[in-house]
Design an enzyme around this catalytic site. Structure first.
Site, PDB file in Angstrom:
ATOM      1  N   ASN A 155       6.941 -11.796 -10.303  1.00 18.61           N
ATOM      2  CA  ASN A 155       6.976 -10.667 -10.854  1.00 18.61           C
ATOM      3  C   ASN A 155       8.385 -10.075 -10.977  1.00 18.61           C
ATOM      4  OD1 ASN A 155       6.867  -7.779 -11.390  1.00 18.61           O
ATOM      5  ND2 ASN A 155       5.587  -7.045  -9.605  1.00 18.61           N
ATOM      6  N   LYS A 170       9.891 -10.604  -7.317  1.00 22.57           N
ATOM      7  CA  LYS A 170       8.859 -10.793  -6.089  1.00 22.57           C
ATOM      8  C   LYS A 170       8.274 -11.977  -6.433  1.00 22.57           C
ATOM      9  CE  LYS A 170       7.374  -6.261  -5.573  1.00 22.57           C
ATOM     10  NZ  LYS A 170       6.403  -5.196  -5.715  1.00 22.57           N
ATOM     11  N   ARG A 172       3.682 -11.931 -14.140  1.00 19.99           N
ATOM     12  CA  ARG A 172       3.396 -10.396 -14.487  1.00 19.99           C
ATOM     13  C   ARG A 172       4.035  -9.958 -15.611  1.00 19.99           C
ATOM     14  NH1 ARG A 172       5.169  -4.919 -11.997  1.00 19.99           N
ATOM     15  NH2 ARG A 172       3.573  -3.524 -13.241  1.00 19.99           N
ATOM     16  N   HIS A 189      -1.333  -0.680 -14.814  1.00 16.43           N
ATOM     17  CA  HIS A 189      -2.091  -1.125 -13.597  1.00 16.43           C
ATOM     18  C   HIS A 189      -3.415  -1.892 -13.928  1.00 16.43           C
ATOM     19  CE1 HIS A 189      -0.303   2.562 -11.667  1.00 16.43           C
ATOM     20  NE2 HIS A 189       0.592   1.512 -11.284  1.00 16.43           N
ATOM     21  N   LEU A 228      -3.975   4.895  -6.593  1.00 16.40           N
ATOM     22  CA  LEU A 228      -3.060   5.983  -6.311  1.00 16.40           C
ATOM     23  C   LEU A 228      -1.846   5.264  -5.262  1.00 16.40           C
ATOM     24  CD1 LEU A 228      -5.947   8.624  -5.068  1.00 16.40           C
ATOM     25  CD2 LEU A 228      -4.931   7.831  -7.261  1.00 16.40           C
ATOM     26  N   ASN A 258       3.007   4.826  -5.413  1.00 12.94           N
ATOM     27  CA  ASN A 258       4.080   5.610  -6.062  1.00 12.94           C
ATOM     28  C   ASN A 258       3.872   5.868  -7.584  1.00 12.94           C
ATOM     29  OD1 ASN A 258       6.586   6.874  -5.628  1.00 12.94           O
ATOM     30  ND2 ASN A 258       7.703   4.942  -6.247  1.00 12.94           N
ATOM     31  N   GLY A 259       3.289   4.886  -8.186  1.00 12.81           N
ATOM     32  CA  GLY A 259       3.037   5.024  -9.724  1.00 12.81           C
ATOM     33  C   GLY A 259       1.493   5.252  -9.266  1.00 12.81           C
ATOM     34  N   ARG A 305       7.235  11.005 -11.022  1.00 12.10           N
ATOM     35  CA  ARG A 305       6.870  11.314 -12.536  1.00 12.10           C
ATOM     36  C   ARG A 305       5.828  12.487 -12.429  1.00 12.10           C
ATOM     37  NH1 ARG A 305       4.596   5.184 -13.626  1.00 12.10           N
ATOM     38  NH2 ARG A 305       6.006   4.466 -11.629  1.00 12.10           N
ATOM     39  N   ARG A 341       3.416  10.229   3.314  1.00 11.96           N
ATOM     40  CA  ARG A 341       3.597  10.525   4.825  1.00 11.96           C
ATOM     41  C   ARG A 341       4.643  11.485   4.981  1.00 11.96           C
ATOM     42  NH1 ARG A 341       4.649   4.115   4.996  1.00 11.96           N
ATOM     43  NH2 ARG A 341       5.663   4.874   3.118  1.00 11.96           N
ATOM     44  N   GLY A 371      -1.169   2.118  -2.342  1.00  9.08           N
ATOM     45  CA  GLY A 371      -0.410   2.801  -1.176  1.00  9.08           C
ATOM     46  C   GLY A 371      -1.191   4.112  -0.391  1.00  9.08           C
ATOM     47  N   VAL A 372      -1.189   4.933  -1.492  1.00 11.65           N
ATOM     48  CA  VAL A 372      -1.853   6.224  -0.901  1.00 11.65           C
ATOM     49  C   VAL A 372      -3.497   6.178  -1.021  1.00 11.65           C
ATOM     50  CG1 VAL A 372      -2.235   8.455  -1.835  1.00 11.65           C
ATOM     51  CG2 VAL A 372      -0.112   7.681  -2.099  1.00 11.65           C
ATOM     52  N   GLU A 417      -5.156   3.389  -0.214  1.00 13.21           N
ATOM     53  CA  GLU A 417      -5.650   2.672   0.903  1.00 13.21           C
ATOM     54  C   GLU A 417      -5.399   3.310   2.141  1.00 13.21           C
ATOM     55  OE1 GLU A 417      -3.487  -1.247   0.256  1.00 13.21           O
ATOM     56  OE2 GLU A 417      -4.357  -1.083  -1.846  1.00 13.21           O
ATOM     57  N   GLU A 434      -2.910  -7.751  -6.506  1.00 13.06           N
ATOM     58  CA  GLU A 434      -2.650  -8.081  -7.951  1.00 13.06           C
ATOM     59  C   GLU A 434      -2.353  -9.554  -8.085  1.00 13.06           C
ATOM     60  OE1 GLU A 434      -0.685  -4.349 -10.127  1.00 13.06           O
ATOM     61  OE2 GLU A 434      -0.399  -4.330  -7.905  1.00 13.06           O
TER      62      GLU A 434
HETATM   63  P1  AMP Z   1       2.498   1.784  -3.528  1.00 14.08           P
HETATM   64  O1  AMP Z   1       3.267   2.148  -5.040  1.00 14.08           O
HETATM   65  O2  AMP Z   1       1.071   1.339  -4.177  1.00 14.08           O
HETATM   66  O3  AMP Z   1       3.253   0.419  -2.885  1.00 14.08           O
HETATM   67  O4  AMP Z   1       2.264   3.039  -2.733  1.00 14.08           O
HETATM   68  C1  AMP Z   1       3.484   3.319  -2.244  1.00 14.08           C
HETATM   69  C2  AMP Z   1       3.262   4.917  -1.614  1.00 14.08           C
HETATM   70  O5  AMP Z   1       2.041   4.846  -0.532  1.00 14.08           O
HETATM   71  C3  AMP Z   1       4.332   5.524  -0.667  1.00 14.08           C
HETATM   72  O6  AMP Z   1       5.352   6.027  -1.482  1.00 14.08           O
HETATM   73  C4  AMP Z   1       3.594   6.432   0.183  1.00 14.08           C
HETATM   74  O7  AMP Z   1       3.498   7.715  -0.659  1.00 14.08           O
HETATM   75  C5  AMP Z   1       2.020   5.844   0.104  1.00 14.08           C
HETATM   76  N1  AMP Z   1       1.705   5.374   1.559  1.00 14.08           N
HETATM   77  C6  AMP Z   1       2.070   4.207   1.987  1.00 14.08           C
HETATM   78  N2  AMP Z   1       1.725   4.351   3.324  1.00 14.08           N
HETATM   79  C7  AMP Z   1       1.073   5.477   3.497  1.00 14.08           C
HETATM   80  C8  AMP Z   1       0.451   6.058   4.832  1.00 14.08           C
HETATM   81  N3  AMP Z   1       0.405   5.285   5.872  1.00 14.08           N
HETATM   82  N4  AMP Z   1      -0.222   7.401   4.616  1.00 14.08           N
HETATM   83  C9  AMP Z   1       0.130   8.147   3.338  1.00 14.08           C
HETATM   84  N5  AMP Z   1       0.793   7.459   2.307  1.00 14.08           N
HETATM   85  C10 AMP Z   1       1.122   6.153   2.410  1.00 14.08           C
END
Ligand code: AMP
Length: 397
Positions: free
Chosen positions: A7, A14, A91, A180, A209, A211-212, A241, A285, A331-332, A334, A384
């Site tokens: 990627n 990555k 990717r 995505h 859900l 960062n994007g 965004r 967080r 991230g959010v 999960e 992914e």
């Molecule tokens: P991603 O783009 O899928 O890597 O998601 C990153 C985002 O996931 C971070 O900016 C956080 O807002 C969110 N995130 C990661 N760990 C947690 C957590 N334990 N609780 C709440 N939000 C989280």
């Protein structure tokens, strides 16, 4: 079969070496600050990550070379020679309307990917550099391109067209593409496995859900609508965004503050979203901690985000004539049980009953709805890289 998944970004790369059949990850890592001062991270399975700074990486070629050297290294390597890499999966962010599926990379495919560059000027050129660097070092290894947009090419015209003069679609390819796609495809396939039903019989709402963020309506395994649009700026509010806003705001703010379009887009891409609204952070967080300490704007940003997710869930249930399951991933999705609960609250009318105890879980596959819930709610960690490796292995065979 060992697949190297790449990627490539403009200054980072990555990578992961994995076996899609056993799902074993042999090694993974990251090259950062390519063209600057080169940082290299390499994590072989079962061992500590190795981090090196000031690695000579003037271009992506040296970065890929560092990855290959690490993989075959006599001490920390995971394969005997480069011959054990059966194929490379890349990717690629934008495949335009040309690519509805992953493809084996040929000269014609490279030219077609380059034609999509104007649609993703920050991403596609970097993806192409990554492909060329691998081709230079592994000329006889099959390479496959896996597109973020491909999964959404099944959307009907009513979902992908904007109500703009038709010529902008015909001449300029302005339409909803969605992103995505690899993640939405992976989690919806996993959802079908978890529910024990053929994907062809399921109506799924996939909420990626992170960062994007984007949501997809997936009917019978096919994407029929998604919240991101011509660019990844559309749809939900995200970390920084803005998501969907009234286009008229641009003219008003640009006139008032004498901003040009680049300055305006910088605000919409990098200074908006939950960070802009909360004045705290783009990280959920931080929002949760600040909201718990009584910061009202942080609480509002969380509520706004969950409210918009809920609206898309309702819209996509309407678009598909119902839903069998709602999936939370990234991230959010999960990790954040508070956001998941806020999204599901009030959806009981459409048969969604979240189970508070089951929802108290992070980062692993789980059914988080009550057993009586007509619409199942699933937590599915996205993968992914695995999806890219599966597509790559199938095409390379
Ligand atoms: P991603 O783009 O899928 O890597 O998601 C990153 C985002 O996931 C971070 O900016 C956080 O807002 C969110 N995130 C990661 N760990 C947690 C957590 N334990 N609780 C709440 N939000 C989280």
């Amino acid at each position: 079969m060992n697949i190297l998944v790449i990627n490539a970004g403009s200054s980072s790369l990555k990578y992961q070496l994995l076996n899609p059949e056993t799902q074993q990850v042999l090694a993974k890592g990251l090259c950062e600050r390519i063209g600057i001062d080169g940082k290299f991270t390499y994590k072989p399975e079962g061992k500590e990550a190795i981090k090196e700074a000031d690695v000579a990486m003037p271009t992506h070629n040296e970065a890929i070379k560092a990855v290959l050297d690490a993989l075959v290294d006599s001490k920390n390597g995971v394969i005997g020679s480069m011959k054990e890499i059966d194929a490379v999966g890349h990717r690629v962010v934008h495949g335009g309307e040309k690519f509805a599926k992953s493809v084996l990379i040929t000269n014609e495919v490279m030219a077609a990917i380059e034609e999509c560059n104007p649609l993703a000027p920050l991403h596609n050129p970097a993806n192409i550099i990554g492909i060329k660097a691998c081709q230079a070092l592994m000329p006889s290894t099959p390479m496959v391109a896996v597109f973020d947009t491909a999964f959404h090419q099944t959307m009907p015209a009513a979902a992908y067209m904007y109500a703009l003069p038709y010529e902008y679609y015909e001449n300029d390819k302005v339409r909803r593409y969605g992103f995505h796609g690899t993640s939405h495809k992976y989690v919806t396939q996993r959802a079908a496995a978890m529910l024990g039903k053929p994907i062809e019989e399921l109506k799924l709402i996939s909420c990626h859900l992170g960062n994007g963020s984007s949501i997809a309506a997936v009917d019978g395994g096919k994407s029929v609508d998604t919240s991101m649009g011509f660019t990844p700026l559309a749809g939900l509010p995200m970390g920084t965004r803005c998501g969907d806003i009234d286009a008229g705001i641009l003219q008003y703010l640009m006139n008032k503050y004498s901003m040009d379009i680049n300055q305006m887009l910088n605000v919409l891409n990098k200074k908006s979203g939950v960070e802009g609204l909360s004045c705290v952070s783009s990280d959920f967080r931080d929002l949760e901690n600040a909201a718990a300490e009584g910061n009202e704007k942080a609480g509002l940003a969380q509520k706004k985000f969950a409210y918009e997710v809920k609206k898309f869930v309702g819209a996509y249930a309407a678009a598909m004539g119902g839903a069998d399951a709602i999936i939370f991933t990234a991230g959010v999705g999960e990790n954040d049980k508070v956001v998941r609960a806020m999204v599901c609250e009030g959806l009981e009318y459409m048969g969604v009953e979240l189970d508070a105890t089951s929802n108290d879980v992070r980062g692993k596959e789980a059914v988080i709805s009550a057993s009586s819930s007509k619409v199942k709610v699933l937590l599915i960690p996205t993968n992914e890289e695995l999806m890219i490796a599966i597509d790559t292995a199938a095409l390379a065979k």
